[in-house]
Design an enzyme around this catalytic site. Structure first.
Site, short mmCIF file in Angstrom:
data_model
loop_
_atom_site.label_atom_id
_atom_site.label_comp_id
_atom_site.label_asym_id
_atom_site.label_seq_id
_atom_site.Cartn_x
_atom_site.Cartn_y
_atom_site.Cartn_z
N GLY A 19 0.67 -1.37 0.12
CA GLY A 19 0.16 0.22 -0.21
C GLY A 19 0.86 1.78 0.21
NE ARG A 78 -11.18 -13.65 -14.52
CZ ARG A 78 -9.28 -13.52 -13.23
NH1 ARG A 78 -9.13 -12.69 -12.72
NH2 ARG A 78 -8.86 -14.65 -13.19
CG MET A 85 -0.69 -8.01 -6.68
SD MET A 85 -0.11 -7.12 -7.56
CE MET A 85 0.79 -8.30 -8.88
NE ARG A 86 -10.37 -10.66 -8.25
CZ ARG A 86 -10.34 -11.81 -8.09
NH1 ARG A 86 -10.25 -13.05 -7.33
NH2 ARG A 86 -11.41 -12.45 -8.89
CG ASN A 105 -2.81 -1.72 -13.25
OD1 ASN A 105 -3.31 -1.96 -11.52
ND2 ASN A 105 -2.72 -2.34 -13.75
CG HIS A 131 2.24 -2.48 -15.13
ND1 HIS A 131 1.92 -3.65 -14.67
CD2 HIS A 131 3.30 -3.04 -16.67
CE1 HIS A 131 3.06 -4.86 -15.91
NE2 HIS A 131 3.54 -3.68 -16.50
CD GLN A 156 6.11 0.23 -4.51
OE1 GLN A 156 7.10 0.47 -3.62
NE2 GLN A 156 5.43 -0.11 -4.89
CD GLU A 167 4.87 1.82 -9.02
OE1 GLU A 167 4.74 0.65 -9.92
OE2 GLU A 167 4.63 1.79 -8.28
C1 GAR Z 1 2.80 -1.36 -7.46
O1 GAR Z 1 4.77 -1.06 -7.64
C2 GAR Z 1 2.61 -1.53 -8.43
O2 GAR Z 1 3.49 -1.24 -9.84
C3 GAR Z 1 2.43 -2.97 -8.30
O3 GAR Z 1 2.37 -3.38 -7.41
C4 GAR Z 1 3.36 -2.98 -6.61
C5 GAR Z 1 2.12 -2.12 -5.49
O4 GAR Z 1 3.56 -1.13 -4.49
N1 GAR Z 1 1.43 -3.26 -9.40
C6 GAR Z 1 1.34 -4.48 -10.43
O5 GAR Z 1 2.69 -5.40 -10.29
C7 GAR Z 1 -0.13 -4.77 -11.43
N2 GAR Z 1 0.32 -5.19 -11.66
P1 GAR Z 1 2.25 -1.26 -3.41
O6 GAR Z 1 0.73 -2.36 -2.34
O7 GAR Z 1 3.09 -0.87 -2.42
O8 GAR Z 1 1.88 0.18 -3.68
#
Ligand code: GAR
Length: 206
Positions: A17, A70, A95-96, A112, A114, A176, A179
């Site tokens: 998160g 689903r 993750m779904r 989303n 990625h 990250q 992100e």
């Molecule tokens: C993030 O790095 C995001 O890009 C990735 O999961 C992580 C979640 O981190 N998402 C995917 O891989 C989706 N295909 P967080 O829970 O610390 O935000």
């Protein structure tokens, strides 16, 4: 003058998160005119849920148990989202894969993030894929969700260099960092009504 409407978000999570936290912090700093109406997790022990609770945000544990498929799971998700009168659904490490039931219920209103420069390295383990391929640059992408996996219209991207000594862990860390800047910016643009989607292309209005 009419007051601007506050955007109502739901954030869907499965893990740590940190992206949820970045959005919480941006809202708290007054950078985004939005409220997180609920945080929904398919994983009861996701640390993201603790983050939400610490900020007094309602949480919903929504496990994939007892649903025929689903689409049935997603129909229940849509009900939760409707009950919170959500304008924007934010997938922050959820993750779904979503079915048409979710995608059709919120057209161009599901985002989303990625951990790669789409359309490269879709799906799971994007950082591993980038390292295995030997690219010199990777990054992250915020996109609207459509019927495919990581295929929807791209909103924002950020680039990070891939160094010779990078591991999956160090590359993930660099991605990250980007992100946490990129996702709140995309949410802010949506909340301000500045994302105009035409086909595959997303125009950012001034
Ligand atoms: C993030 O790095 C995001 O890009 C990735 O999961 C992580 C979640 O981190 N998402 C995917 O891989 C989706 N295909 P967080 O829970 O610390 O935000």
């Amino acid at each position: 003058m009419a007051e601007k409407l506050t955007c109502r978000l739901a954030v869907l999570v499965s893990g740590n998160g940190t992206n949820l936290q970045a959005i919480i912090d941006s809202i708290a700093a007054g950078e985004i005119n939005a409220v997180i109406t609920c945080v929904i997790s398919n994983q009861p022990n996701a640390f993201a849920m603790q983050r939400a609770r610490q900020h007094g945000i309602p949480t919903v544990i929504h496990e994939n148990i007892g649903f025929a498929d689903r689409r049935a799971y997603d129909a229940a998700t849509v009900e939760i989202l409707r009950s919170h009168q959500v304008n924007l659904v934010v997938l922050a490490g959820f993750m779904r894969i979503l079915s048409d039931v979710m995608v059709d219920a919120f057209p161009h209103a599901i985002m989303n993030i990625h951990p790669a420069l789409l359309p490269a390295f879709q799906g799971l383990h994007a950082q591993r894929q980038a390292l295995d391929y030997g690219v010199r640059f990777s990054g992250c992408t915020v996109h609207f969700v459509d019927g495919g996996t990581d295929t929807g219209p791209i909103i924002l991207q950020a680039v990070v260099p891939v160094d010779q000594d990078d591991t999956e862990e160090t590359l993930s860390h660099k991605i990250q960092h980007e992100e946490h800047r990129l996702f709140p910016t995309a949410v802010k643009l949506f909340a301000e009504g500045r994302l105009q989607v035409t086909g595959r292309s997303v125009r950012i209005l001034p």
